[in-house]
Write a protein that holds these residues in place. Structure first.
Motif, PDB file in Angstrom:
ATOM      1  N   ARG A   1      21.550   5.821   2.707  1.00  0.00           N
ATOM      2  CA  ARG A   1      20.749   6.966   2.280  1.00  0.00           C
ATOM      3  C   ARG A   1      21.118   7.326   0.839  1.00  0.00           C
ATOM      4  O   ARG A   1      22.185   6.990   0.348  1.00  0.00           O
ATOM      5  CB  ARG A   1      20.996   8.165   3.202  1.00  0.00           C
ATOM      6  CG  ARG A   1      20.440   8.009   4.607  1.00  0.00           C
ATOM      7  CD  ARG A   1      20.718   9.286   5.411  1.00  0.00           C
ATOM      8  NE  ARG A   1      20.059   9.247   6.716  1.00  0.00           N
ATOM      9  CZ  ARG A   1      20.622   8.743   7.813  1.00  0.00           C
ATOM     10  NH1 ARG A   1      21.858   8.225   7.768  1.00  0.00           N
ATOM     11  NH2 ARG A   1      19.971   8.754   8.955  1.00  0.00           N
TER      12      ARG A   1
ATOM     13  N   TYR B   1       9.385  17.656  -0.135  1.00  0.00           N
ATOM     14  CA  TYR B   1       8.475  16.600   0.306  1.00  0.00           C
ATOM     15  C   TYR B   1       8.988  15.980   1.609  1.00  0.00           C
ATOM     16  O   TYR B   1       8.229  15.786   2.564  1.00  0.00           O
ATOM     17  CB  TYR B   1       8.367  15.537  -0.792  1.00  0.00           C
ATOM     18  CG  TYR B   1       7.366  14.441  -0.518  1.00  0.00           C
ATOM     19  CD1 TYR B   1       6.048  14.556  -0.959  1.00  0.00           C
ATOM     20  CD2 TYR B   1       7.732  13.280   0.151  1.00  0.00           C
ATOM     21  CE1 TYR B   1       5.116  13.549  -0.726  1.00  0.00           C
ATOM     22  CE2 TYR B   1       6.813  12.267   0.393  1.00  0.00           C
ATOM     23  CZ  TYR B   1       5.507  12.408  -0.050  1.00  0.00           C
ATOM     24  OH  TYR B   1       4.598  11.414   0.178  1.00  0.00           O
ATOM     25  N   GLN B   2      10.281  15.686   1.638  1.00  0.00           N
ATOM     26  CA  GLN B   2      10.889  15.082   2.833  1.00  0.00           C
ATOM     27  C   GLN B   2      10.836  16.041   4.020  1.00  0.00           C
ATOM     28  O   GLN B   2      10.595  15.618   5.155  1.00  0.00           O
ATOM     29  CB  GLN B   2      12.334  14.698   2.532  1.00  0.00           C
ATOM     30  CG  GLN B   2      13.054  14.051   3.712  1.00  0.00           C
ATOM     31  CD  GLN B   2      14.418  13.532   3.316  1.00  0.00           C
ATOM     32  OE1 GLN B   2      14.583  12.344   3.081  1.00  0.00           O
ATOM     33  NE2 GLN B   2      15.404  14.411   3.247  1.00  0.00           N
ATOM     34  N   ASN B   3      11.043  17.324   3.770  1.00  0.00           N
ATOM     35  CA  ASN B   3      11.003  18.308   4.865  1.00  0.00           C
ATOM     36  C   ASN B   3       9.611  18.373   5.494  1.00  0.00           C
ATOM     37  O   ASN B   3       9.477  18.469   6.719  1.00  0.00           O
ATOM     38  CB  ASN B   3      11.401  19.692   4.341  1.00  0.00           C
ATOM     39  CG  ASN B   3      12.886  19.801   4.059  1.00  0.00           C
ATOM     40  OD1 ASN B   3      13.679  19.027   4.601  1.00  0.00           O
ATOM     41  ND2 ASN B   3      13.275  20.734   3.198  1.00  0.00           N
TER      42      ASN B   3
ATOM     43  N   ASP C   1       7.446  15.915   5.424  1.00  0.00           N
ATOM     44  CA  ASP C   1       7.279  14.628   6.109  1.00  0.00           C
ATOM     45  C   ASP C   1       7.984  14.643   7.464  1.00  0.00           C
ATOM     46  O   ASP C   1       7.474  14.092   8.445  1.00  0.00           O
ATOM     47  CB  ASP C   1       7.842  13.504   5.233  1.00  0.00           C
ATOM     48  CG  ASP C   1       7.482  12.130   5.764  1.00  0.00           C
ATOM     49  OD1 ASP C   1       6.285  11.785   5.745  1.00  0.00           O
ATOM     50  OD2 ASP C   1       8.392  11.407   6.211  1.00  0.00           O
TER      51      ASP C   1
ATOM     52  N   PHE D   1      11.787   6.669  -1.788  1.00  0.00           N
ATOM     53  CA  PHE D   1      11.657   7.389  -0.518  1.00  0.00           C
ATOM     54  C   PHE D   1      10.832   6.573   0.478  1.00  0.00           C
ATOM     55  O   PHE D   1      11.237   6.368   1.630  1.00  0.00           O
ATOM     56  CB  PHE D   1      11.005   8.748  -0.759  1.00  0.00           C
ATOM     57  CG  PHE D   1      10.655   9.491   0.498  1.00  0.00           C
ATOM     58  CD1 PHE D   1      11.604  10.247   1.159  1.00  0.00           C
ATOM     59  CD2 PHE D   1       9.377   9.431   1.034  1.00  0.00           C
ATOM     60  CE1 PHE D   1      11.298  10.929   2.327  1.00  0.00           C
ATOM     61  CE2 PHE D   1       9.060  10.096   2.206  1.00  0.00           C
ATOM     62  CZ  PHE D   1      10.024  10.848   2.843  1.00  0.00           C
ATOM     63  N   LYS D   2       9.676   6.090   0.026  1.00  0.00           N
ATOM     64  CA  LYS D   2       8.772   5.362   0.922  1.00  0.00           C
ATOM     65  C   LYS D   2       9.363   4.014   1.346  1.00  0.00           C
ATOM     66  O   LYS D   2       9.225   3.602   2.503  1.00  0.00           O
ATOM     67  CB  LYS D   2       7.420   5.175   0.241  1.00  0.00           C
ATOM     68  CG  LYS D   2       6.660   6.487   0.070  1.00  0.00           C
ATOM     69  CD  LYS D   2       5.303   6.292  -0.603  1.00  0.00           C
ATOM     70  CE  LYS D   2       4.553   7.613  -0.711  1.00  0.00           C
ATOM     71  NZ  LYS D   2       3.236   7.468  -1.382  1.00  0.00           N
TER      72      LYS D   2
ATOM     73  N   TYR E   1      16.202   7.128   7.563  1.00  0.00           N
ATOM     74  CA  TYR E   1      15.584   8.445   7.579  1.00  0.00           C
ATOM     75  C   TYR E   1      16.524   9.459   8.203  1.00  0.00           C
ATOM     76  O   TYR E   1      17.159   9.153   9.219  1.00  0.00           O
ATOM     77  CB  TYR E   1      14.272   8.394   8.373  1.00  0.00           C
ATOM     78  CG  TYR E   1      13.300   9.473   7.978  1.00  0.00           C
ATOM     79  CD1 TYR E   1      12.510   9.336   6.851  1.00  0.00           C
ATOM     80  CD2 TYR E   1      13.213  10.646   8.709  1.00  0.00           C
ATOM     81  CE1 TYR E   1      11.621  10.335   6.479  1.00  0.00           C
ATOM     82  CE2 TYR E   1      12.326  11.643   8.333  1.00  0.00           C
ATOM     83  CZ  TYR E   1      11.532  11.482   7.221  1.00  0.00           C
ATOM     84  OH  TYR E   1      10.660  12.465   6.837  1.00  0.00           O
ATOM     85  N   PRO E   2      16.672  10.673   7.614  1.00  0.00           N
ATOM     86  CA  PRO E   2      16.055  11.065   6.352  1.00  0.00           C
ATOM     87  C   PRO E   2      16.570  10.217   5.193  1.00  0.00           C
ATOM     88  O   PRO E   2      17.695   9.725   5.236  1.00  0.00           O
ATOM     89  CB  PRO E   2      16.446  12.532   6.208  1.00  0.00           C
ATOM     90  CG  PRO E   2      17.691  12.669   7.014  1.00  0.00           C
ATOM     91  CD  PRO E   2      17.549  11.724   8.162  1.00  0.00           C
ATOM     92  N   VAL E   3      15.767  10.090   4.165  1.00  0.00           N
ATOM     93  CA  VAL E   3      16.119   9.229   3.033  1.00  0.00           C
ATOM     94  C   VAL E   3      17.098   9.922   2.108  1.00  0.00           C
ATOM     95  O   VAL E   3      18.123   9.361   1.721  1.00  0.00           O
ATOM     96  CB  VAL E   3      14.848   8.820   2.256  1.00  0.00           C
ATOM     97  CG1 VAL E   3      15.220   7.972   1.043  1.00  0.00           C
ATOM     98  CG2 VAL E   3      13.882   8.079   3.175  1.00  0.00           C
TER      99      VAL E   3
ATOM    100  N   LYS F   1      12.151   4.671   3.883  1.00  0.00           N
ATOM    101  CA  LYS F   1      11.562   5.096   5.158  1.00  0.00           C
ATOM    102  C   LYS F   1      10.993   3.898   5.914  1.00  0.00           C
ATOM    103  O   LYS F   1      11.133   3.798   7.135  1.00  0.00           O
ATOM    104  CB  LYS F   1      10.479   6.140   4.897  1.00  0.00           C
ATOM    105  CG  LYS F   1       9.856   6.697   6.170  1.00  0.00           C
ATOM    106  CD  LYS F   1       8.772   7.711   5.852  1.00  0.00           C
ATOM    107  CE  LYS F   1       8.043   8.137   7.114  1.00  0.00           C
ATOM    108  NZ  LYS F   1       6.928   9.079   6.831  1.00  0.00           N
TER     109      LYS F   1
END
Length: 236
Positions: free
Chosen positions: A230, A16-18, A20, A181-182, A190-192, A185
């Motif tokens: 993080r 998901y992060q990748n 994003d 995560f949200k 970020y990255p989280v 961010k």
């Protein structure tokens, strides 16, 4: 990190992060359009040329005012010469002196008119050159704008596709994890989520973890980095 469903699989949140991160990268690229400089330069060129033509217009107006002044002066001198001719008095010393002075002034005016003519030609040439440059700048702007619009359309198409992927992926991610995560961010972290490196450091700030932190990570599978805030996930 235990929930009612057991150990959370972090692979989904990393995927998901990748996705994003790809959206963020594309958003940055959209601000650095290869045609943005051409568009900005074209707008700047047109503005500069508009300023230049305004100055040329003022100069032309000034030259016309000078021309009108010389016309009036010529008319006045011509009238005075005609009065001398009508009087028939050519031979007196005073008349000869006046005629000589009139001729001198007329010759001087004639020279000034030649200068005015040259100035008008230069102004006209500058106007024509400016007009061509404006047309070129506007064409460059139009072509670059079309390419940039196409570029943005492609970028936005990819971004929207990635956003749809994120939306579809959210149902498979633990809501609490997704919320973290949200929130992170939004706090500019970020990255989280990062993984523990091979040398037992945070995958984000690269600070090595103390023994007690490593032990906690082994037990909980995830901890918050004390340095960069993080979330560090155990690599195993």
């Amino acid at each position: 990190w235990n929930t009612g469903r057991g150990i959370i699989m972090y692979e989904d949140i990393f995927n998901y992060q990748n996705i994003d991160m790809k959206i963020i990268k594309l958003a940055k690229e959209s601000k650095q359009s290869p045609n943005a400089k051409i568009i900005n330069d074209s707008v700047k060129t047109v503005k500069e040329l508009q300023d230049e033509t305004n100055k040329l217009g003022l100069d032309a107006k000034k030259q016309l005012e000078n021309f009108d002044k010389f016309k009036k002066l010529i008319s006045s001198l011509t009238k005075e010469i005609e009065e001398i001719e009508n009087s028939g008095d050519y031979n007196s010393e005073e008349t000869q002196k006046i005629i000589k002075d009139y001729l001198f002034q007329l010759n001087k005016i004639q020279g000034n008119i030649y200068i005015l003519k040259s100035n008008f030609e230069k102004i006209n040439k500058s106007f024509e050159e400016a007009k061509i440059k404006v047309i070129d700048a506007k064409n460059n702007h139009k072509n670059a704008k079309e390419k940039q619009d196409q570029f943005f359309a492609e970028i936005n198409g990819k971004i929207n596709s990635y956003k749809k992927q994120l939306k579809d992926m959210e149902s498979n991610i633990d809501p609490a994890l997704l919320e973290k995560f949200k929130d992170a961010k939004n706090d500019k972290i970020y990255p989280v989520f990062v993984k523990l490196t091979d040398d037992n450091a945070c995958g984000g700030c690269r600070q090595k973890l103390a023994t007690n932190e490593l032990n906690k990570l082994k037990a909980d599978k995830i901890i918050v980095c004390e340095h960069c805030r993080r979330y560090i996930v155990d690599k195993e």
